[in-house]
Design a protein around this motif. Structure first.
Motif, PDB file in Angstrom:
ATOM      1  N   UNK A  52      26.350  36.730  39.457  1.00 61.03           N
ATOM      2  CA  UNK A  52      27.770  36.606  39.774  1.00 61.03           C
ATOM      3  C   UNK A  52      28.588  37.392  38.758  1.00 61.03           C
ATOM      4  N   UNK A  53      29.853  37.631  39.118  1.00 64.60           N
ATOM      5  CA  UNK A  53      30.806  38.328  38.261  1.00 64.60           C
ATOM      6  C   UNK A  53      32.007  37.416  38.073  1.00 64.60           C
ATOM      7  N   UNK A  54      32.382  37.192  36.834  1.00 65.79           N
ATOM      8  CA  UNK A  54      33.553  36.377  36.516  1.00 65.79           C
ATOM      9  C   UNK A  54      34.627  37.282  35.919  1.00 65.79           C
ATOM     10  N   UNK A  55      35.830  37.219  36.484  1.00 62.55           N
ATOM     11  CA  UNK A  55      36.959  37.996  35.981  1.00 62.55           C
ATOM     12  C   UNK A  55      38.013  37.026  35.469  1.00 62.55           C
ATOM     13  N   UNK A  56      38.328  37.129  34.186  1.00 60.42           N
ATOM     14  CA  UNK A  56      39.334  36.278  33.555  1.00 60.42           C
ATOM     15  C   UNK A  56      40.514  37.142  33.145  1.00 60.42           C
ATOM     16  N   UNK A  57      41.667  36.882  33.738  1.00 61.82           N
ATOM     17  CA  UNK A  57      42.831  37.724  33.507  1.00 61.82           C
ATOM     18  C   UNK A  57      43.513  37.450  32.172  1.00 61.82           C
TER      19      UNK A  57
END
Length: 726
Positions: free
Chosen positions: A140-145
């Motif tokens: 999975x890929x997690x994107x935290x802004x």
């Protein structure tokens, strides 16, 4: 047409909530014809059946800090060959470089170093590009802004965390064989994912093999005043043979004890023979040509591990470690030149990086709903570099090291049914020093970063929510910025053909950020979101051009040199819109087409540079994606595609410097025919409508004016992939 489709997809944000409630599954059924009274129904409460995609959406929804989660279903849907192709379709993400060539991953259009890249929660080692990962290696890929204390605050633009595949012993192995063609050159790739079925050890082993041929062409036109015109044409054919292997091995013991080991191995051998030709009009037409041979070998081995143990019902301890070494050998040979406009010679660069890290994290669940996490991090990077930097001069060697330690604490808690919050504080100290022929250079920086996040649900029974973040983040100078060896131009020195040096006196960039987001989660797994952000940046680092005396390459002469400095202050802001839904959720009776759309608008201003176009480096005015996937009901066939678009833009980098970035428009389409539950054939066409990739740089000042315009063609890439579960 493109603008209309994009705006139509994003406009769905503003539909009223009632417009999303109708679907074939929720239509009111007709009354039963039986005359006997029906038995009183038993209330079993709310029952939800979720796919993996829904679970990923729920993780995003319940996180106190803003997070986007992309799971296996979305990663493998398009049939991409590299991870960069997956990332370019995500909200606010851009990929540098020509279409189909990969490049550095950016968030919010910001340049290098503003986006933090993690691999299983750890910063990627030096020299490693996540674009070299295949999608089959990723869970999975997690994107935290916005940054958090645990993941780190070196994330002014945000953080991308790549989580490698996890083992599922009940799943069969995945085998994928791909044959592709680009501009008449063929490539082959094989990927195998093996799920361990042993006890008590579980996990997965992933192996990828690549034999790739890739052509490359470019033409540069350099125009100078007074009257020097030069045309440079490059043509080469790159051949890469690569092996990537990784595993995730997990042992589970009693009382919550777990040991996870993640070995990772990369080997890449690259060779690119080619030729370069230069023509110049000054004083009559002059030409020169040479043969080039670009060769490089990159090898990396790394072992990450994690020991976790539950100390009590409320306390958990995690200890993580990482050890690794990477080696890079590069050589460029240039032969056959007449020494008129080109030089015969070679350039080499060889370095060895050794990295080590040790992190401890303690988690405490409190009776009042608070969850406190505290941790300590230690990291060391050592580099030994040997280089012959110039075509015919010795550039010297470097020995450098970076030592980092950090401590943090954070509290995540639920205030009431409507509000939850997160508060964190992180301290980080970094020492960078290196020894070269210029002597010892060192730089020390330390940063405190407070972080606040809040999540508000106006009605806890519904699926609308608002996120708010107030954070402090920063960008540190890289080892290359600080102690880079001096590198002269390979051609005649000029304002667009520069020497490069480092600057050991750089300070880290600091940023204060505000993020506010509205999110609506749909019952079928879709999501609508609008995110507004603002960053106030101080001590901006930027490369500037100046004339300097060079005792090494041309004693007593001034040369044009590019070096990094802390230029001043800047601001950046933008809005990121996202709409993911199934078409029959919007209109009853419509085809069940999955729609993916996002639109991000950016703006920025560097205060010490006069306008217009005094934006931050490499930040387009916008980026947009429109994609759709449809599974034909009567056939085992799925078809889909995606349009990625970035408009062109100019950047004024200083009072004398400008740069230009041309439009990028990339259309990818695919079709998948499933012969059985275990076998499928996929055809993917990337960059279906190829166009030239245009860039330029200009210097005008001090009685000199020069512009370099570069044109690189791109080509359609056709892939045929056999996908099997065995």
């Amino acid at each position: 047409m493109t603008h209309s489709l994009l705006l139509a997809g994003v406009a769905l944000y503003w539909l009223p909530a009632s417009g999303w409630a109708q679907s074939p599954a929720s239509a009111t059924p007709s009354a039963p014809s039986a005359t006997a009274p029906a038995a009183a129904p038993t209330d079993l409460g709310q029952v939800e059946i979720r796919s993996n995609r829904n679970n990923d959406t729920e993780v995003r929804r319940e996180s106190s800090a803003s997070k986007i989660v992309i799971g296996r279903e979305e990663i493998e849907k398009q049939g991409d060959s590299t991870l960069g192709e997956v990332l370019k379709r995500l909200p606010g993400v851009t990929v540098q470089g020509a279409p189909g060539r990969g490049g550095a991953i950016r968030m919010r259009g910001l340049g290098g170093g503003y986006t933090q890249i993690l691999l299983d929660g750890e910063r990627v080692p030096p020299g490693f590009s996540i674009d070299s990962l295949t999608p089959e290696q990723v869970e999975k890929i997690e994107i935290m802004r916005a940054p958090t204390a645990e993941t780190g605050a070196r994330a002014i633009a945000g953080t991308i965390n790549i989580v490698l595949r996890e083992g599922q012993k009940a799943n069969p192995d995945d085998l994928k064989i791909t044959r592709s063609q680009e501009h008449g050159e063929g490539s082959t790739m094989l990927s195998w994912v093996h799920n361990l079925k042993t006890q008590p050890l579980t996990g997965t082993v992933t192996l990828s093999l690549m034999d790739q041929y890739r052509p490359d062409e470019s033409t540069s036109v350099i125009t100078s005043e007074p009257g020097v015109d030069r045309i440079r044409a490059n043509e080469s054919l790159g051949h890469r043979k690569a092996l990537h292997g990784n595993a995730r091995l997990q042992w589970k013991g009693e009382q919550g004890r777990t040991l996870t080991l993640t070995p990772f191995v990369v080997y890449s051998d690259y060779a690119s023979p080619g030729q370069v030709q230069i023509s110049e009009t000054e004083g009559g037409l002059r030409t020169d040509s040479a043969q080039t041979l670009n060769q490089s070998i990159f090898a990396m081995a790394r072992l990450n591990g994690q020991w976790a143990q539950r100390l009590s019902a409320d306390d958990r301890l995690e200890v993580r470690f990482g050890l690794g070494q990477s080696k890079y050998d590069f050589r460029l040979d240039q032969t056959g030149a007449a020494d008129v406009l080109l030089f015969n010679g070679f350039e080499t660069q060889n370095f060895v990086d050794r990295t080590g890290s040790l992190n401890g994290k303690w988690t405490r669940a409190m009776d009042n709903g608070h969850q406190i996490v505290s941790g300590l991090e230690l990291e060391s990077v050592r580099r030994v570099e040997e280089a012959n930097a110039a075509v015919d001069e010795d550039g010297g060697d470097i020995r450098a090291r970076t030592m980092r330690w950090a401590a943090y604490t954070q509290d995540e808690f639920k205030i009431n049914a409507n509000w939850s919050a997160y508060a964190g504080l992180r301290y980080e100290s970094i020492l960078t020093e290196g020894t070269s022929e210029q002597g010892l250079k060192s730089n020390t920086s330390s940063v405190w970063t407070p972080l606040l996040h809040a999540l508000w649900k106006p009605d806890p029974a519904k699926r609308d929510q608002v996120r708010m973040s107030l954070t402090r983040s920063y960008k540190t100078p890289t080892l290359y910025n600080l102690v880079a060896r001096p590198v002269p131009s390979r051609e005649a020195n000029s304002p667009t053909r520069l020497d490069r040096v480092g600057n050991p006196d750089l300070k880290p960039e600091m940023a204060t950020g505000i993020d506010v987001a509205f999110e609506r989660y749909l019952s079928g797994g879709g999501v609508l979101s609008a995110n507004v952000f603002h960053r106030q940046i101080s001590d901006l680092i930027r490369y500037t051009v100046a004339q300097q005396n060079s005792p090494t390459w041309a004693p007593g002469q001034d040369r044009w040199v590019s070096s990094p400095i802390n230029l001043g202050d800047a601001t950046t802001q933008g809005i990121e819109l996202e709409a993911k839904f199934r078409l029959d959720q919007v209109r009853t009776g419509a085809l069940p087409v999955d729609i993916r759309s996002n639109l991000s608008l950016f703006s920025s201003r560097v205060k010490q540079v006069p306008g217009p176009d005094n934006r931050l480096d490499q930040q387009p005015g916008m980026t947009a994606n429109l994609g759709a996937d449809y599974r034909v009901r009567s056939l085992p066939f799925t078809v889909g595609g995606n349009l990625n678009w970035n408009p062109d833009y100019d950047t004024r980098r200083s009072e004398q410097q400008w740069s230009y970035q041309g439009t990028k428009r990339v259309l990818d389409v695919y079709g998948q025919w499933r012969f059985s539950p275990a076998t499928a054939l996929r055809l993917t066409v990337s960059n279906l409508t190829p166009r030239d990739y245009l860039t330029s740089s200009t210097y005008s000042g001090n009685g000199v004016s020069e512009t370099a315009r570069n044109t690189s063609p791109s080509w359609r890439n056709v892939q045929l992939r056999l996908e099997m579960k065995i």
